[in-house]
Design a protein around this motif. Structure first.
Motif, PDB file in Angstrom:
ATOM      1  N   SER A  17      43.984  23.074 -59.484  1.00 49.82           N
ATOM      2  CA  SER A  17      43.722  23.745 -58.216  1.00 49.82           C
ATOM      3  C   SER A  17      42.237  23.712 -57.879  1.00 49.82           C
ATOM      4  CB  SER A  17      44.174  25.211 -58.275  1.00 49.82           C
ATOM      5  OG  SER A  17      45.556  25.319 -58.506  1.00 49.82           O
ATOM      6  N   VAL A  64      51.056  18.106 -47.562  1.00 52.78           N
ATOM      7  CA  VAL A  64      50.437  19.220 -48.293  1.00 52.78           C
ATOM      8  C   VAL A  64      51.210  20.517 -48.166  1.00 52.78           C
ATOM      9  CG1 VAL A  64      48.170  18.148 -47.929  1.00 52.78           C
ATOM     10  CG2 VAL A  64      48.901  20.024 -46.433  1.00 52.78           C
ATOM     11  N   ARG A  67      51.859  23.339 -50.885  1.00 49.83           N
ATOM     12  CA  ARG A  67      50.849  23.233 -51.952  1.00 49.83           C
ATOM     13  C   ARG A  67      49.486  23.770 -51.507  1.00 49.83           C
ATOM     14  NH1 ARG A  67      49.202  18.390 -53.625  1.00 49.83           N
ATOM     15  NH2 ARG A  67      49.640  17.333 -51.645  1.00 49.83           N
ATOM     16  N   MET A  83      43.991  24.804 -52.610  1.00 48.11           N
ATOM     17  CA  MET A  83      44.762  23.602 -52.910  1.00 48.11           C
ATOM     18  C   MET A  83      45.329  23.734 -54.321  1.00 48.11           C
ATOM     19  SD  MET A  83      42.262  20.677 -51.310  1.00 48.11           S
ATOM     20  CE  MET A  83      41.009  20.914 -52.565  1.00 48.11           C
ATOM     21  N   ASN A  84      46.647  23.782 -54.415  1.00 49.34           N
ATOM     22  CA  ASN A  84      47.344  23.888 -55.697  1.00 49.34           C
ATOM     23  C   ASN A  84      48.173  22.641 -55.950  1.00 49.34           C
ATOM     24  OD1 ASN A  84      46.342  26.538 -55.965  1.00 49.34           O
ATOM     25  ND2 ASN A  84      48.121  27.380 -54.900  1.00 49.34           N
ATOM     26  N   SER A  85      48.578  22.455 -57.189  1.00 44.89           N
ATOM     27  CA  SER A  85      49.419  21.319 -57.579  1.00 44.89           C
ATOM     28  C   SER A  85      48.842  20.012 -57.054  1.00 44.89           C
ATOM     29  CB  SER A  85      50.848  21.514 -57.054  1.00 44.89           C
ATOM     30  OG  SER A  85      51.404  22.709 -57.545  1.00 44.89           O
ATOM     31  N   LEU A  86      47.570  19.823 -57.263  1.00 45.80           N
ATOM     32  CA  LEU A  86      46.890  18.646 -56.722  1.00 45.80           C
ATOM     33  C   LEU A  86      47.406  17.366 -57.336  1.00 45.80           C
ATOM     34  CD1 LEU A  86      43.345  20.175 -56.491  1.00 45.80           C
ATOM     35  CD2 LEU A  86      44.540  19.056 -54.605  1.00 45.80           C
ATOM     36  N   LYS A  87      47.420  16.319 -56.505  1.00 44.89           N
ATOM     37  CA  LYS A  87      47.905  15.000 -56.897  1.00 44.89           C
ATOM     38  C   LYS A  87      46.774  13.988 -56.723  1.00 44.89           C
ATOM     39  CE  LYS A  87      52.442  16.146 -54.922  1.00 44.89           C
ATOM     40  NZ  LYS A  87      53.472  15.714 -53.935  1.00 44.89           N
ATOM     41  N   ASP A  90      45.678  13.148 -53.283  1.00 45.60           N
ATOM     42  CA  ASP A  90      44.888  14.110 -52.519  1.00 45.60           C
ATOM     43  C   ASP A  90      43.394  13.792 -52.574  1.00 45.60           C
ATOM     44  OD1 ASP A  90      47.068  16.656 -53.763  1.00 45.60           O
ATOM     45  OD2 ASP A  90      47.077  15.784 -51.738  1.00 45.60           O
TER      46      ASP A  90
END
Length: 122
Positions: A17, A64, A67, A83-87, A90
């Motif tokens: 995050s 997004v 998330r 920003m959570n559960s970033l990929k 992103d």
């Protein structure tokens, strides 16, 4: 005239995050809808999220949704993006934007910040 300064970017592992902030100058922050856009290398700038003047309405890009969370504190003249559960996808430079009307287009943006880099490693 509104000046926007982003902060909070950095390097994070996938699943992690980050919280971006955008500090606005002037006394007219609450007069603007605010948004976040991002631009990855070799790609066009794309819409991420927008919030209306009062903070009561928000809208997100499908990529997004669920998330990321956009919020604002009008008393502090500050916009946020949690920003959570970033990929890895992103990864981009994230820009803060101020516009007179609530919407998702970049052409209607009146003021841009300088951007902050977010890098998500796999």
């Amino acid at each position: 005239q509104v000046q926007l300064v982003e902060s909070g970017g950095g390097l994070v592992q996938a699943g992690g995050s980050l919280r971006l902030s955008c500090a606005a100058s002037g006394r007219t922050f609450s007069s603007y809808a605010m948004g976040w856009f991002r631009q990855a290398p070799g790609k066009e700038r794309e819409f991420v999220a927008v919030i209306n003047r009062s903070g009561g309405s928000t809208y997100y890009a499908d990529s997004v949704k669920g998330r990321f969370t956009i919020s604002r504190d009008n008393a502090k003249n500050t916009l946020y993006l949690q920003m959570n559960s970033l990929k890895p996808e992103d990864t981009a430079v994230y820009y803060c934007a101020a516009r007179r009307t609530y919407g998702v287009g970049s052409k209607e943006v009146d003021y841009w910040g300088q951007g902050t880099q977010v890098t998500v490693s796999s």
